[in-house]
Scaffold this motif. Structure first.
Motif, PDB file in Angstrom:
ATOM      1  N   ARG A 180       0.904  -1.129  -0.046  1.00 35.10           N
ATOM      2  CA  ARG A 180       0.095   0.071   0.129  1.00 35.10           C
ATOM      3  C   ARG A 180       0.923   1.188  -0.010  1.00 35.10           C
ATOM      4  O   ARG A 180       0.576   2.314  -0.723  1.00 35.10           O
ATOM      5  N   GLN A 181       2.161   1.200   0.834  1.00 35.65           N
ATOM      6  CA  GLN A 181       2.727   2.423   0.767  1.00 35.65           C
ATOM      7  C   GLN A 181       3.626   2.664  -0.396  1.00 35.65           C
ATOM      8  O   GLN A 181       3.774   3.713  -1.043  1.00 35.65           O
ATOM      9  N   ALA A 182       3.869   1.396  -0.938  1.00 38.05           N
ATOM     10  CA  ALA A 182       4.650   1.507  -2.345  1.00 38.05           C
ATOM     11  C   ALA A 182       3.807   2.210  -3.358  1.00 38.05           C
ATOM     12  O   ALA A 182       4.465   2.858  -4.322  1.00 38.05           O
ATOM     13  N   THR A 183       2.591   1.799  -3.190  1.00 39.63           N
ATOM     14  CA  THR A 183       1.608   2.566  -4.307  1.00 39.63           C
ATOM     15  C   THR A 183       1.311   3.970  -3.782  1.00 39.63           C
ATOM     16  O   THR A 183       1.277   4.818  -5.087  1.00 39.63           O
ATOM     17  N   GLU A 184       1.429   4.320  -2.757  1.00 41.99           N
ATOM     18  CA  GLU A 184       1.283   5.540  -2.337  1.00 41.99           C
ATOM     19  C   GLU A 184       2.447   6.507  -2.837  1.00 41.99           C
ATOM     20  O   GLU A 184       2.473   7.572  -3.261  1.00 41.99           O
ATOM     21  N   TRP A 185       3.643   5.831  -2.839  1.00 41.65           N
ATOM     22  CA  TRP A 185       4.848   6.369  -3.203  1.00 41.65           C
ATOM     23  C   TRP A 185       4.960   6.654  -4.840  1.00 41.65           C
ATOM     24  O   TRP A 185       5.795   7.347  -5.253  1.00 41.65           O
ATOM     25  N   GLY A 186       4.316   5.784  -5.562  1.00 37.06           N
ATOM     26  CA  GLY A 186       4.490   5.738  -6.903  1.00 37.06           C
ATOM     27  C   GLY A 186       5.424   4.633  -7.226  1.00 37.06           C
ATOM     28  O   GLY A 186       5.734   4.567  -8.459  1.00 37.06           O
ATOM     29  N   LEU A 187       5.835   3.692  -6.414  1.00 33.41           N
ATOM     30  CA  LEU A 187       6.727   2.680  -6.377  1.00 33.41           C
ATOM     31  C   LEU A 187       5.936   1.359  -7.188  1.00 33.41           C
ATOM     32  O   LEU A 187       6.609   0.783  -8.076  1.00 33.41           O
ATOM     33  N   ALA A 188       4.604   1.374  -6.789  1.00 31.96           N
ATOM     34  CA  ALA A 188       3.708   0.456  -7.633  1.00 31.96           C
ATOM     35  C   ALA A 188       2.549   1.281  -8.358  1.00 31.96           C
ATOM     36  O   ALA A 188       2.163   2.401  -7.649  1.00 31.96           O
ATOM     37  N   HIS A 189       1.834   0.690  -9.305  1.00 32.38           N
ATOM     38  CA  HIS A 189       0.997   1.152  -9.940  1.00 32.38           C
ATOM     39  C   HIS A 189      -0.571   1.023  -9.277  1.00 32.38           C
ATOM     40  O   HIS A 189      -1.497   1.524  -9.506  1.00 32.38           O
ATOM     41  N   GLU A 190      -0.533  -0.346  -8.533  1.00 31.69           N
ATOM     42  CA  GLU A 190      -1.779  -0.814  -8.342  1.00 31.69           C
ATOM     43  C   GLU A 190      -1.583  -1.660  -7.187  1.00 31.69           C
ATOM     44  O   GLU A 190      -0.620  -2.608  -7.138  1.00 31.69           O
ATOM     45  N   VAL A 191      -2.274  -1.696  -6.030  1.00 27.61           N
ATOM     46  CA  VAL A 191      -2.293  -2.408  -4.694  1.00 27.61           C
ATOM     47  C   VAL A 191      -3.404  -3.265  -4.820  1.00 27.61           C
ATOM     48  O   VAL A 191      -4.586  -3.005  -5.219  1.00 27.61           O
ATOM     49  N   CYS A 192      -3.317  -4.826  -4.362  1.00 25.10           N
ATOM     50  CA  CYS A 192      -4.434  -5.726  -4.256  1.00 25.10           C
ATOM     51  C   CYS A 192      -4.458  -6.326  -2.956  1.00 25.10           C
ATOM     52  O   CYS A 192      -3.496  -6.449  -2.416  1.00 25.10           O
ATOM     53  N   ASP A 193      -5.460  -6.587  -2.450  1.00 20.20           N
ATOM     54  CA  ASP A 193      -5.694  -7.388  -1.153  1.00 20.20           C
ATOM     55  C   ASP A 193      -5.040  -8.623  -1.067  1.00 20.20           C
ATOM     56  O   ASP A 193      -4.391  -8.911   0.069  1.00 20.20           O
ATOM     57  N   ASP A 194      -4.891  -9.296  -2.178  1.00 23.54           N
ATOM     58  CA  ASP A 194      -4.343 -10.709  -2.015  1.00 23.54           C
ATOM     59  C   ASP A 194      -3.938 -11.393  -3.383  1.00 23.54           C
ATOM     60  O   ASP A 194      -4.215 -10.611  -4.038  1.00 23.54           O
ATOM     61  N   GLU A 195      -3.419 -12.317  -3.307  1.00 24.62           N
ATOM     62  CA  GLU A 195      -3.052 -13.083  -4.571  1.00 24.62           C
ATOM     63  C   GLU A 195      -4.044 -13.212  -5.585  1.00 24.62           C
ATOM     64  O   GLU A 195      -3.846 -13.290  -7.039  1.00 24.62           O
ATOM     65  N   THR A 196      -5.238 -13.517  -5.379  1.00 23.78           N
ATOM     66  CA  THR A 196      -6.315 -14.043  -6.036  1.00 23.78           C
ATOM     67  C   THR A 196      -6.577 -12.363  -6.864  1.00 23.78           C
ATOM     68  O   THR A 196      -6.871 -12.501  -7.982  1.00 23.78           O
ATOM     69  N   THR A 197      -6.697 -11.668  -6.017  1.00 23.73           N
ATOM     70  CA  THR A 197      -7.028 -10.004  -6.781  1.00 23.73           C
ATOM     71  C   THR A 197      -5.874  -9.525  -7.621  1.00 23.73           C
ATOM     72  O   THR A 197      -5.958  -8.919  -8.453  1.00 23.73           O
ATOM     73  N   LEU A 198      -4.456 -10.157  -7.136  1.00 25.08           N
ATOM     74  CA  LEU A 198      -3.293  -9.624  -7.800  1.00 25.08           C
ATOM     75  C   LEU A 198      -3.258 -10.192  -9.117  1.00 25.08           C
ATOM     76  O   LEU A 198      -3.052  -9.422 -10.349  1.00 25.08           O
ATOM     77  N   ASP A 199      -3.730 -11.565  -9.328  1.00 25.68           N
ATOM     78  CA  ASP A 199      -3.731 -12.103 -10.540  1.00 25.68           C
ATOM     79  C   ASP A 199      -4.790 -11.324 -11.509  1.00 25.68           C
ATOM     80  O   ASP A 199      -4.609 -11.330 -12.652  1.00 25.68           O
ATOM     81  N   ALA A 200      -5.957 -10.975 -10.953  1.00 28.05           N
ATOM     82  CA  ALA A 200      -7.177 -10.519 -11.848  1.00 28.05           C
ATOM     83  C   ALA A 200      -6.595  -9.169 -12.164  1.00 28.05           C
ATOM     84  O   ALA A 200      -6.806  -8.943 -13.416  1.00 28.05           O
ATOM     85  N   ALA A 201      -5.793  -8.745 -11.419  1.00 32.90           N
ATOM     86  CA  ALA A 201      -5.453  -7.076 -11.713  1.00 32.90           C
ATOM     87  C   ALA A 201      -4.326  -7.174 -13.032  1.00 32.90           C
ATOM     88  O   ALA A 201      -4.171  -6.536 -13.856  1.00 32.90           O
ATOM     89  N   VAL A 202      -3.330  -8.219 -12.663  1.00 36.92           N
ATOM     90  CA  VAL A 202      -2.651  -8.466 -13.740  1.00 36.92           C
ATOM     91  C   VAL A 202      -3.103  -8.810 -15.189  1.00 36.92           C
ATOM     92  O   VAL A 202      -2.928  -8.168 -16.152  1.00 36.92           O
TER      93      VAL A 202
END
Length: 260
Positions: A180-202
């Protein structure tokens, strides 16, 4: 036959899964949380360099098998002694070459980050065009804490991606941050709650990128990369490996590497 006919290489530390116009690149040392050894670094660099000579894959997803994306350097590795000083210097530059190969890849790159993105793992991720992260992923560059400078050309890349202020905080204090902090800093473009939603986002990002015209998105990447070249003016990253090789012999580094 196409002039750019491309065959996937056989790799020891990486698993390659072609999926239409997408190539899924899995760091595949799950028993060590995908900690990178010299072979993995070399294979990453060689693979992403080779991908420039093809037009079959438009999107490359870089991910890690098992519990982590990449937990940094494999400290259990006992690398072979270099035959001479030039070989030693070449080996010390493998990480910079690998990160630059990802950054300069002609295909659009997405990092799927979960578990850990530590040290070189963070460098692999930030070299990608887009980073999608799990909320509980640990982003961390421990080098200063270990008594060595941050190598692999990562410092100017972080400055370009998240700005000098955050880069200074992240690198000089070895601050650990979550997804979450990585996304706030701009280090990541999107944050996901778990690996299932991570895969869906990818998959959503992949689908959107493939839905766009192939040539225009590639040219947009070239434009953005070209305008960002200001960060390479006076580029000192070629000496990152030299600085690391020298500082690792210091008393502080020798003491701290054994305690982490």
């Amino acid at each position: 036959m196409s002039l750019l006919t491309f065959e996937l290489p056989e790799l020891e530390t990486i698993e390659l899964l072609p999926d239409g116009e997408t190539l899924r690149v899995w760091l595949n040392r799950p028993e060590s949380r995908n900690a990178h050894n010299q072979l993995m670094i070399r294979e990453v660099g060689d693979l992403f360099t080779a991908l420039n000579g093809q037009t079959q894959y438009r999107v490359v997803v870089l991910a890690g098998r098992g519990k982590s994306f990449c937990a940094g350097a494999d400290r259990k590795e006992q690398p072979l002694a270099a035959a001479n000083d030039r070989e030693a210097r070449y080996v010390n530059q493998l990480g910079r070459r690998a990160a630059r190969a990802i950054e300069d890849c002609e295909a659009v790159t997405i990092a799927r980050v979960h578990g850990h993105a530590i040290g070189g793992g963070c460098c692999f991720a930030t070299s990608c065009d887009f980073r999608i992260t799990a909320a509980d992923a640990l982003w961390y560059v421990p080098e200063v804490e270990l008594g060595v400078p941050l190598p692999w050309g990562a410092t100017p890349r972080l400055i370009a991606e998240i700005g000098m202020s955050r880069a200074r905080q992240f690198v000089m204090t070895s601050e650990r941050i979550d997804g979450r902090q990585a996304t706030e800093w701009g280090l990541a473009h999107e944050v996901c709650d778990d690996e299932t939603t991570l895969d869906a986002a990818v998959e959503r990002w992949v689908a959107r990128l493939l839905d766009l015209p192939a040539l225009s998105i590639q040219m947009a990447k070239h434009q953005l990369r070209g305008y960002a070249q200001l960060t390479r003016l006076g580029d000192l990253s070629e000496f990152d490996g030299d600085a690391s090789a020298h500082s690792i012999r210091s008393e502080d580094a020798q003491a701290r590497f054994g305690s982490f």
